[in-house]
Design a protein around this motif. Sequence first.
Motif, PDB file in Angstrom:
ATOM      1  N   SER A 136     -38.183 -17.445 -10.354  1.00  0.00           N
ATOM      2  CA  SER A 136     -38.465 -18.570 -11.247  1.00  0.00           C
ATOM      3  C   SER A 136     -37.170 -19.366 -11.300  1.00  0.00           C
ATOM      4  N   HIS A 137     -36.454 -19.324 -12.423  1.00  0.00           N
ATOM      5  CA  HIS A 137     -35.142 -19.972 -12.433  1.00  0.00           C
ATOM      6  C   HIS A 137     -34.128 -19.098 -11.714  1.00  0.00           C
ATOM      7  N   THR A 138     -34.298 -17.810 -11.873  1.00  0.00           N
ATOM      8  CA  THR A 138     -33.436 -16.855 -11.190  1.00  0.00           C
ATOM      9  C   THR A 138     -34.331 -15.796 -10.562  1.00  0.00           C
ATOM     10  N   ILE A 139     -33.763 -15.025  -9.687  1.00  0.00           N
ATOM     11  CA  ILE A 139     -34.528 -13.938  -9.091  1.00  0.00           C
ATOM     12  C   ILE A 139     -34.599 -12.799 -10.099  1.00  0.00           C
ATOM     13  N   ARG A 140     -35.781 -12.325 -10.346  1.00  0.00           N
ATOM     14  CA  ARG A 140     -35.959 -11.177 -11.224  1.00  0.00           C
ATOM     15  C   ARG A 140     -36.610 -10.065 -10.424  1.00  0.00           C
ATOM     16  N   ILE A 141     -36.143  -8.855 -10.690  1.00  0.00           N
ATOM     17  CA  ILE A 141     -36.706  -7.696 -10.015  1.00  0.00           C
ATOM     18  C   ILE A 141     -37.447  -6.870 -11.043  1.00  0.00           C
ATOM     19  N   ARG A 142     -38.681  -6.559 -10.726  1.00  0.00           N
ATOM     20  CA  ARG A 142     -39.387  -5.655 -11.621  1.00  0.00           C
ATOM     21  C   ARG A 142     -39.960  -4.513 -10.797  1.00  0.00           C
ATOM     22  N   LEU A 143     -40.412  -3.511 -11.516  1.00  0.00           N
ATOM     23  CA  LEU A 143     -40.930  -2.321 -10.861  1.00  0.00           C
ATOM     24  C   LEU A 143     -42.438  -2.309 -10.981  1.00  0.00           C
ATOM     25  N   TYR A 162     -33.408  -2.523  -5.769  1.00  0.00           N
ATOM     26  CA  TYR A 162     -33.820  -3.582  -4.855  1.00  0.00           C
ATOM     27  C   TYR A 162     -32.690  -3.928  -3.882  1.00  0.00           C
ATOM     28  N   ALA A 163     -31.480  -4.025  -4.404  1.00  0.00           N
ATOM     29  CA  ALA A 163     -30.364  -4.481  -3.583  1.00  0.00           C
ATOM     30  C   ALA A 163     -29.792  -3.386  -2.699  1.00  0.00           C
ATOM     31  N   GLN A 164     -29.779  -2.155  -3.196  1.00  0.00           N
ATOM     32  CA  GLN A 164     -29.013  -1.109  -2.510  1.00  0.00           C
ATOM     33  C   GLN A 164     -29.857   0.034  -1.982  1.00  0.00           C
ATOM     34  N   HIS A 165     -31.076   0.156  -2.443  1.00  0.00           N
ATOM     35  CA  HIS A 165     -31.877   1.328  -2.066  1.00  0.00           C
ATOM     36  C   HIS A 165     -33.259   0.898  -1.612  1.00  0.00           C
ATOM     37  N   ARG A 166     -33.325  -0.193  -0.853  1.00  0.00           N
ATOM     38  CA  ARG A 166     -34.618  -0.765  -0.550  1.00  0.00           C
ATOM     39  C   ARG A 166     -35.505   0.189   0.244  1.00  0.00           C
TER      40      ARG A 166
END
Length: 85
Positions: free
Chosen positions: A50-57, A26-30
């Motif tokens: 939510s409380h923190t950013i979560r990245i899922r696939l 997400y951060a480096q290969h968008r």
Amino acid sequence: MAKSDQATCEVKVEGAWQPVTAAEAYAQHRSAQKRCPECHGQVMTVSTYSHTIRIRLSHRKGHDGCSLQPDRFKGVRSPHPQALA
Ligand SMILES: [Zn+2]
């Protein structure tokens, strides 16, 4: 036990597939192509706040032969019909 935000995918970097975590993808290969390490179907990163950013696939096209998609998996692994090579 692995957390879901530690999920990995593969990104195509200079013609070769490399395993990265969902957060790295997400951060480096968008803009790079990403695929599922199991079925090789194309995936995309989805961020949820939510409380923190979560990245899922998320598989771009659903596939019932991939155990990394437990809500659709039918119990037998098979390659994605539109697998990326
Ligand atoms: Zn898959």
